[in-house]
Motif scaffolding. Structure first.
Motif, PDB file in Angstrom:
ATOM      1  N   MET A 125      -2.251  -9.450  -9.311  1.00 21.60           N
ATOM      2  CA  MET A 125      -3.163 -10.395  -8.699  1.00 21.60           C
ATOM      3  C   MET A 125      -2.627 -10.916  -7.364  1.00 21.60           C
ATOM      4  O   MET A 125      -1.431 -11.133  -7.206  1.00 21.60           O
ATOM      5  N   PRO A 126      -3.542 -11.127  -6.403  1.00 20.46           N
ATOM      6  CA  PRO A 126      -3.116 -11.642  -5.090  1.00 20.46           C
ATOM      7  C   PRO A 126      -2.859 -13.133  -5.140  1.00 20.46           C
ATOM      8  O   PRO A 126      -2.838 -13.750  -6.210  1.00 20.46           O
TER       9      PRO A 126
ATOM     10  N   SER B 166      -7.495   0.227  -6.631  1.00 26.20           N
ATOM     11  CA  SER B 166      -6.740   1.445  -6.940  1.00 26.20           C
ATOM     12  C   SER B 166      -5.528   1.130  -7.794  1.00 26.20           C
ATOM     13  O   SER B 166      -5.165   1.918  -8.684  1.00 26.20           O
ATOM     14  N   CYS B 167      -4.922  -0.028  -7.584  1.00 26.47           N
ATOM     15  CA  CYS B 167      -3.793  -0.441  -8.426  1.00 26.47           C
ATOM     16  C   CYS B 167      -4.261  -0.738  -9.849  1.00 26.47           C
ATOM     17  O   CYS B 167      -3.542  -0.453 -10.811  1.00 26.47           O
ATOM     18  N   LEU B 168      -5.453  -1.325  -9.996  1.00 26.65           N
ATOM     19  CA  LEU B 168      -6.007  -1.549 -11.326  1.00 26.65           C
ATOM     20  C   LEU B 168      -6.182  -0.238 -12.066  1.00 26.65           C
ATOM     21  O   LEU B 168      -5.831  -0.110 -13.263  1.00 26.65           O
ATOM     22  N   VAL B 169      -6.729   0.762 -11.384  1.00 31.65           N
ATOM     23  CA  VAL B 169      -6.941   2.060 -12.010  1.00 31.65           C
ATOM     24  C   VAL B 169      -5.605   2.671 -12.401  1.00 31.65           C
ATOM     25  O   VAL B 169      -5.448   3.202 -13.528  1.00 31.65           O
TER      26      VAL B 169
ATOM     27  N   MET C  55       0.830  -1.189   0.000  1.00 32.06           N
ATOM     28  CA  MET C  55       0.000   0.000   0.000  1.00 32.06           C
ATOM     29  C   MET C  55       0.869   1.245   0.000  1.00 32.06           C
ATOM     30  O   MET C  55       0.444   2.334   0.364  1.00 32.06           O
ATOM     31  N   SER C  56       2.148   1.093  -0.407  1.00 29.82           N
ATOM     32  CA  SER C  56       3.102   2.191  -0.319  1.00 29.82           C
ATOM     33  C   SER C  56       2.738   3.364  -1.204  1.00 29.82           C
ATOM     34  O   SER C  56       3.132   4.494  -0.925  1.00 29.82           O
ATOM     35  N   ALA C  57       1.990   3.114  -2.286  1.00 29.99           N
ATOM     36  CA  ALA C  57       1.659   4.186  -3.220  1.00 29.99           C
ATOM     37  C   ALA C  57       0.520   5.058  -2.721  1.00 29.99           C
ATOM     38  O   ALA C  57       0.174   6.052  -3.344  1.00 29.99           O
TER      39      ALA C  57
END
Length: 396
Positions: free
Chosen positions: A333-334, A388-391, A3-5
């Motif tokens: 992907m997780p 949010s990473c997908l976006v 979640m660093s971003a």
């Protein structure tokens, strides 16, 4: 997932938006025998304010509708984020808090649909402002359907609509509860009712009658025998918890008194199939096998026999990991969670729309359809981070 971003303030604001949306969504009693339009209106209003292009797909009655909202350009293949708005019924006496109110305690958010699957929809809605503000290279299609819980009834219209676009999407994420682990397969299902028609009379003259309950028992034996063949002969896929198709009777009712030969019996049954099965052909073979039993009944009394009523069906969802759409996001992907035996709209998107699909959403299927259903706040946070990473990945 890192979640660093994301700043702490951004993380918290997205979570608060998601909680607010979930509170509203839970407040709508969208049990499948009721209209979902208030929920759809709520979602459409918020997405319209954000500038999404909206398409409403009502059912024949006008009492229910699907909603498709697009952010981003229409001339490139995009990604579908899919959730169903309906929920299963509740017995309020078994709940410690009102089921259609959201209550938070001990890091959990309680309420009917919190994990199945309004939690995912709330996360998508919380990220929607980011989609609206981004310079997206590819579109997002937010798809919210009706009546998934009673047979994926709304999803086919969405799949046909998407397939008919000039440039259809090439990947779908179905937000069913998966503990935020990647699910790459689900079983399909065919559900049917059999009505067994016999003849009645005083039970002391039983040999003169066609006992509908006893002939229903003959059908039960056929179903059990086929289930045993699946278990011993396959086909098999070890990534499922139950690695083969299952065939079972789910309800049965017949007879009126202990001294009357029953002239009617009803039973329902289901086939849950994996991708290697041909479920339509296998059901047809079962019905063909039942004709011998029916012939015995009719030889004894014309007009007796079986009436078959299809209830609903949805196809299996196959592994999408080799698809072009999946590969765009494979690094995001997780952890892999295997394949599941419960149903989703993923098979519908794949078979009707030609859209490879996976299941990925917050919450646990172990909490779905139960009193005091809940979703973990931590899983909501993980879902928000993933979305949010997908976006970000689709932003120029």
């Amino acid at each position: 997932m890192s979640m660093s971003a994301m700043t702490v303030e951004t993380i918290q604001s997205r979570l608060e938006r998601a909680k607010a949306h979930l509170q509203h969504l839970i407040s709508f009693d969208t049990v499948s025998d009721k209209s979902n339009l208030p929920s759809i209106d709520y979602l459409a209003s918020h997405l319209d304010e954000l500038g999404a292009e909206l398409t409403l797909l009502p059912d024949a009655s006008g009492e229910k509708a699907n909603l498709v909202a697009r952010f981003g350009p229409a001339d490139k293949p995009g990604i579908v984020l899919s959730g169903h708005t309906d929920v299963v019924p509740v017995n309020e006496g078994e709940w410690t808090t009102p089921p259609f109110e959201m209550h938070g305690r001990d890091g959990r958010l309680y309420g009917r649909g919190s994990c199945d699957m309004k939690g995912f929809i709330a996360c998508v809605m919380a990220i929607a402002p980011d989609m609206a503000a981004a310079q997206l290279e590819r579109p997002f299609y937010l798809c919210f359907s009706y009546d998934e819980e009673v047979g994926c009834l709304g999803a086919p219209d969405i799949a046909r609509y998407l397939a008919g676009l000039d440039v259809p999407p090439d990947f779908a994420i179905i937000g069913e509860p998966s503990d935020m682990r990647l699910i790459t397969g689900q079983k399909g299902k065919i559900a049917m009712r059999a009505i067994v028609k016999g003849t009645s009379g005083h039970s002391s003259l039983a040999p003169c009658h066609v006992n509908a309950v006893e002939y229903a028992g003959r059908l039960l034996n056929l179903i059990t025998a086929q289930a045993e063949r699946y278990a011993t002969e396959g086909p098999f896929d070890p990534e499922f918890t139950v690695p083969h198709a299952t065939f079972m009777t789910t309800t049965i009712a017949g007879g009126v008194a202990t001294n009357i030969t029953p002239d009617r019996c009803e039973l329902t049954f289901e086939l849950r199939s994996i991708g290697e099965n041909d479920p339509e052909r296998e059901i047809a073979q079962f019905l063909e096998g039942a004709k011998q039993i029916e012939a015995e009944m009719q030889a004894k009394a014309p007009g007796t026999g079986f009436e078959w009523q299809p209830l609903f069906s949805y196809p299996a969802m196959n592994d999408a990991r080799n698809s072009h759409g999946f590969r765009r996001f494979s690094d995001l992907m997780p952890d892999y969670g295997g394949k599941v035996s419960f149903g989703s709209e993923g098979g519908v998107f794949e078979k009707i729309g030609g859209i490879p699909s996976v299941i990925l959403g917050p919450g646990s299927i172990r909490q779905a359809h139960k009193p005091n259903e809940f979703v973990e706040v931590s899983q909501m946070e993980t879902c928000l981070d993933f979305l949010s990473c997908l976006v970000a990945a689709e932003t120029s």
